[in-house]
Design a protein around this motif. Structure first.
Motif, PDB file in Angstrom:
ATOM      1  N   ILE A 165      -4.509  -6.156   3.419  1.00  0.00           N
ATOM      2  CA  ILE A 165      -5.575  -5.164   3.312  1.00  0.00           C
ATOM      3  C   ILE A 165      -6.945  -5.836   3.246  1.00  0.00           C
ATOM      4  O   ILE A 165      -7.969  -5.187   3.381  1.00  0.00           O
ATOM      5  CB  ILE A 165      -5.384  -4.213   2.099  1.00  0.00           C
ATOM      6  CG1 ILE A 165      -5.502  -4.966   0.772  1.00  0.00           C
ATOM      7  CG2 ILE A 165      -4.075  -3.481   2.184  1.00  0.00           C
ATOM      8  CD1 ILE A 165      -5.542  -4.020  -0.420  1.00  0.00           C
TER       9      ILE A 165
ATOM     10  N   TYR B 126      -9.898   0.486   5.631  1.00  0.00           N
ATOM     11  CA  TYR B 126     -10.228  -0.671   4.799  1.00  0.00           C
ATOM     12  C   TYR B 126     -11.588  -1.293   5.110  1.00  0.00           C
ATOM     13  O   TYR B 126     -12.078  -2.111   4.348  1.00  0.00           O
ATOM     14  CB  TYR B 126      -9.119  -1.725   4.905  1.00  0.00           C
ATOM     15  CG  TYR B 126      -7.832  -1.212   4.298  1.00  0.00           C
ATOM     16  CD1 TYR B 126      -7.668  -1.188   2.917  1.00  0.00           C
ATOM     17  CD2 TYR B 126      -6.814  -0.694   5.102  1.00  0.00           C
ATOM     18  CE1 TYR B 126      -6.510  -0.680   2.341  1.00  0.00           C
ATOM     19  CE2 TYR B 126      -5.649  -0.188   4.539  1.00  0.00           C
ATOM     20  CZ  TYR B 126      -5.504  -0.182   3.155  1.00  0.00           C
ATOM     21  OH  TYR B 126      -4.369   0.324   2.593  1.00  0.00           O
TER      22      TYR B 126
ATOM     23  N   SER C 217       0.824  -1.207   0.000  1.00  0.00           N
ATOM     24  CA  SER C 217       0.000   0.000   0.000  1.00  0.00           C
ATOM     25  C   SER C 217       0.859   1.259   0.000  1.00  0.00           C
ATOM     26  O   SER C 217       0.418   2.315  -0.442  1.00  0.00           O
ATOM     27  CB  SER C 217      -0.953   0.009   1.197  1.00  0.00           C
ATOM     28  OG  SER C 217      -0.318   0.506   2.357  1.00  0.00           O
TER      29      SER C 217
END
Length: 408
Positions: free
Chosen positions: A246, A306, A61
């Motif tokens: 994630i 998330y 990320s």
RNA sequence: GGGGAGGUACCGAAGCGGUCAAACGGGGCAGACUGUAAAUCUGUUGGCUUAGCCUUCACAGGUUCGAAUCCUGUCCUCCCCA
């Protein structure tokens, strides 16, 4: 004339440089940005990814978030699914040559990758390409020609090659082709900027070099730091099992975030949260002054990013309850058992799927890692002798809970 | 092409005829402890219907009462020379 609005160079630089570890060369980046601003032409920003293991974690990320910033600045971003290069495998030493993926696997992985990146990138602004598209048709002659643009001496400068060479480890010849293939991607796409982790520096520079050889404008290599994993020592990676995915469940995400060493609190805020830049100085102070609460805040923000606010709140409650108060969670999987047969404990544990083998179950029981309704059971021969309908809470290890339901 | 050294459990690495499911370190898991799923300490770490049994030490055969250890062949890796 493209209808877009690219912000001023200084505004852009501020965003682009945030969190970067190195930009090679910075002056040329500024030149490219100026040119782009003047002509209102977006820059072509490239990021390659390996479709072999499509489970994205916070380490990925870091770069994806940078890519997102370029999107928000109005530039053109290209995500390369490295289906062709995956056959080689980036030569990081631990990697062995990988078997070629089937067409179906590539498509499936690429799709999964795209879906996952969509949590970070703007899918509408992401051009997806597969590098087999141009690498696959290259014939032996093309490869020889490409390889002639790089030297062995420069190739073994790459530190993992150097290290492996000195260690007398195997280096297959085809591994030299990986950086070339990745560089060829840059040539083919005529990229202006390539993003990557600092460990990708060599590969990114090869792209720059090849572009020059082919008379193109050279790409800027923009490198992000490697995110240290939850173990606090190695870079975040699935193979070290120190990652926060994630796609991770909210509770796991929250808990894992809390397990990082205190000195990672600030880097995590800086690199993987969407917290406003102005707030970072304050975070830096609080990470030292009040690590406990700051870390909870980090865990909460990550989970919120998330999974949304509600899930983040729930994850916090779950953590406080199960880990801090050692209480029982609200939700847990249920397992239905007949009352008539008298089940062996090990069997039941194995049936829950909490352990991979009955030996593992035996070990846990013997070591006091198993409780029934809060009571520690250490006898591996323990059998349930339940006559009436009833329920029991089974806890296996630190955080696996299951509700056993006895019923006829 | 010639000569030499090797391939051991998740990883690194001992063992070189029985006492080996295999030392030791890392990693993993568990217990204690803790603001924490951190640190530290302790235990544990092939599978199973577990006082026993089964399958493992590159692969395939062989010698032996008995092999990770000896022999033969195959595959793979590294070094030196060409």
């Amino acid at each position: 004339m493209i209808n877009m609005s690219i912000p001023s160079v200084n505004e852009q630089l501020e965003v682009i440089e945030r969190g970067t570890v190195e930009i090679v060369p910075r002056v040329e980046l500024i030149q490219k940005l100026e040119q782009s601003y003047k002509t209102q032409t977006p820059l072509r920003v490239k990021l390659g990814c390996d479709p072999t293991r499509p489970d994205l974690h916070l380490g990925h990320s870091v770069i994806l978030r940078k890519m997102r910033q370029f999107q928000d600045l109005g530039h053109h971003t290209i995500l390369i699914i490295g289906d062709f290069t995956a056959m080689i495998g980036d030569p990081s030493g631990a990697n062995k040559t990988r078997p070629a993926l089937t067409r179906e696997e590539v498509v499936a992985n690429g799709k999964s990758y795209f879906e996952q990146t969509s949590k970070i990138l703007n899918p509408d602004k992401t051009e997806i390409v597969y590098n087999s598209e141009w690498l696959s048709p290259m014939n032996f002659e093309d490869v020889i020609r490409l390889a002639s643009h790089y030297t062995v001496a420069r190739m073994i400068e790459r530190d993992d090659f150097t290290r492996r060479y000195q260690n007398n480890d195997t280096i297959s010849l085809h591994e030299f082709l990986y950086p070339l293939a990745q560089g060829q991607d840059s040539v083919h796409l005529k990229s202006d900027i390539e993003l990557g982790g600092i460990d990708q520096k060599f590969n990114l520079l090869v792209g720059r070099h090849l572009q020059k050889e082919f008379g193109q404008s050279q790409q800027i290599c923009l490198m992000m730091p490697l995110l240290v994993g939850t173990d606090g020592s190695q870079k975040m990676s699935k193979s070290y099992d120190n990652y926060i995915g994630i796609d991770e469940k909210p509770e796991d995400m929250y808990g894992k975030a809390l397990s990082i060493p205190d000195d990672l609190i600030y880097p995590y805020f800086e690199l993987v949260t969407d917290i406003a830049h102005e707030k970072l100085p304050d975070i830096r102070k609080r990470a030292v002054a009040d690590p406990r609460n700051t870390k909870h805040e980090l865990a909460w923000i990550l989970t919120r990013m998330y999974h949304g606010k509600d899930k983040a709140d729930q994850a916090r409650t779950y953590f406080e309850r199960t880990v801090i108060r050692k209480d029982v969670p609200d939700d847990m999987p249920e397992f239905i058992l007949k009352t008539d047969s008298n089940h062996g404990l090990l069997d039941v544990i194995k049936k829950t799927g909490f352990v991979p083998s009955s030996n593992e179950a035996r070990r846990l029981v013997t070591q006091g890692g198993v409780t029934l309704d809060g009571e520690k059971i250490t006898d591996p021969r323990y059998r349930f002798d339940i006559q009436k309908d009833s329920e029991m809470i089974l806890k296996v290890g630190k955080r696996k809970f299951g509700k056993l339901i006895f019923r006829n």
